[in-house]
Design an enzyme around this catalytic site. Structure first.
Site, PDB file in Angstrom:
ATOM      1  N   PRO A 163       0.808  -1.218   0.000  1.00  0.00           N
ATOM      2  CA  PRO A 163       0.000   0.000   0.000  1.00  0.00           C
ATOM      3  C   PRO A 163       0.845   1.274   0.000  1.00  0.00           C
ATOM      4  O   PRO A 163       0.330   2.369  -0.228  1.00  0.00           O
ATOM      5  CB  PRO A 163      -0.844  -0.114   1.276  1.00  0.00           C
TER       6      PRO A 163
ATOM      7  N   ASP B 288     -11.406   1.795 -24.145  1.00  0.00           N
ATOM      8  CA  ASP B 288     -11.625   1.599 -22.712  1.00  0.00           C
ATOM      9  C   ASP B 288     -11.734   2.926 -21.992  1.00  0.00           C
ATOM     10  O   ASP B 288     -11.111   3.901 -22.394  1.00  0.00           O
ATOM     11  CB  ASP B 288     -10.402   0.918 -22.061  1.00  0.00           C
TER      12      ASP B 288
ATOM     13  N   GLU C 135       2.152  -6.294   7.152  1.00  0.00           N
ATOM     14  CA  GLU C 135       2.978  -5.927   8.317  1.00  0.00           C
ATOM     15  C   GLU C 135       4.341  -5.440   7.854  1.00  0.00           C
ATOM     16  O   GLU C 135       4.990  -4.668   8.524  1.00  0.00           O
ATOM     17  CB  GLU C 135       3.185  -7.109   9.261  1.00  0.00           C
TER      18      GLU C 135
ATOM     19  N   ARG D 275      -4.604  -8.092 -20.513  1.00  0.00           N
ATOM     20  CA  ARG D 275      -5.609  -7.793 -21.547  1.00  0.00           C
ATOM     21  C   ARG D 275      -5.107  -6.784 -22.565  1.00  0.00           C
ATOM     22  O   ARG D 275      -5.703  -6.618 -23.621  1.00  0.00           O
ATOM     23  CB  ARG D 275      -6.936  -7.360 -20.917  1.00  0.00           C
TER      24      ARG D 275
HETATM   25  N1  ADE Z   1      -0.947  -5.165   0.028  1.00  0.00           N
HETATM   26  C1  ADE Z   1      -1.812  -4.772   0.990  1.00  0.00           C
HETATM   27  N2  ADE Z   1      -2.569  -3.761   0.577  1.00  0.00           N
HETATM   28  C2  ADE Z   1      -2.189  -3.474  -0.698  1.00  0.00           C
HETATM   29  C3  ADE Z   1      -2.590  -2.525  -1.664  1.00  0.00           C
HETATM   30  N3  ADE Z   1      -3.547  -1.629  -1.417  1.00  0.00           N
HETATM   31  N4  ADE Z   1      -1.969  -2.518  -2.845  1.00  0.00           N
HETATM   32  C4  ADE Z   1      -0.987  -3.397  -3.105  1.00  0.00           C
HETATM   33  N5  ADE Z   1      -0.555  -4.321  -2.233  1.00  0.00           N
HETATM   34  C5  ADE Z   1      -1.147  -4.356  -1.037  1.00  0.00           C
END
Ligand code: ADE
Length: 243
Positions: free
Chosen positions: A89, A169, A116, A154
């Site tokens: 994230p 798209d 984590e 794709r």
């Molecule tokens: N791992 C945990 N959350 C994630 C996310 N939002 N994007 C990519 N990998 C992740």
């Protein structure tokens, strides 16, 4: 195009990658996809892939050795270096532009991290890109890797039957897609817009383009800041603003 996904849950990856358009693309040899089991690169009895953080604190951290060994086993000597993506994230936000960029690569390795954390040396010395699929936290990187796999595959020529379809798209033109209709022309009191039944292709094109502009204006005005717009588009948008 070769895509390998390093994961402790290879069955989860395989289940998605063997279905539908992606499954057919693999069978045709257009994309080679492999779920690589991280545990195959551990050397202890318990096949450990994570450990407690140095310095203490909650959660577990993904260990260096199995990840480095897994990536090493997938990179042949010589030749172009693959892109090595870490799902996190904290990464760059994945979007259609990045999907297009990645679809031009020959070899991509995706590492599914756990939220984590992963040992920082993986980020520093192994990974070429850290990628996030959005501002929310998943329990692991597998779903993120599968989203990227789908969006990238794709775009590989031949994967979609109709070669032109990715061009219209949502996002690739910088705009959201125009509305689509199919038979019947009248569904109870709901009618298909007359222009689509007119057979006038120039008018249909114009209507579709204006609908794409309208939809983008209503739902994602932020996209209009970077979409390529001509003076007619700008005039049409001005009219929308004042109506
Ligand atoms: N791992 C945990 N959350 C994630 C996310 N939002 N994007 C990519 N990998 C992740």
């Amino acid at each position: 195009m070769r895509i390998e996904i390093i994961t402790t849950l290879p069955d989860m990856v395989e289940a998605v990658a063997s279905e539908s358009i992606l499954g057919r693309a693999r069978k045709k040899g257009l994309v080679e996809v492999e779920a690589v089991n991280l545990r195959d690169f551990t050397e202890d009895k318990h096949r450990t892939t994570d450990d407690a953080p140095f310095g203490g604190g909650p959660g577990m951290v993904m260990k260096c050795e199995p990840v480095f060994m897994a990536v090493e086993s997938l990179t042949g000597r010589g030749g172009p270096r693959p892109r090595v993506l870490l799902m996190t994230p904290q990464g760059r936000r994945f979007d259609q532009k990045m999907a297009e960029e990645l679809s031009r690569e020959h070899h991509i390795i995706m590492i599914c991290g756990r939220y984590e954390g992963v040992d920082e040396r993986i980020r520093e010395h192994l990974v070429t890109d850290e990628v996030s699929i959005g501002d929310y936290v998943l329990t692991g990187g597998e779903l993120a890797a599968l989203v990227i796999l789908d969006a990238v595959s794709r775009l590989v020529p031949g994967v979609l039957g109709d070669e032109t379809s990715p061009l219209t798209d949502s996002f690739s033109s910088g705009l959201l897609e125009y509305p689509q209709y199919t038979r019947p022309a009248e569904f109870g009191e709901y009618r298909v817009p007359d222009v689509l039944l007119s057979g006038n292709h120039a008018e249909i094109e114009k209507w579709r383009h204006q609908q794409a502009l309208k939809r983008t204006f209503e739902r994602r005005p932020d996209l209009l800041e970077t979409a390529p717009l001509d003076y007619k588009d700008k005039r049409f948008l001005k009219e929308l603003e004042t109506s």
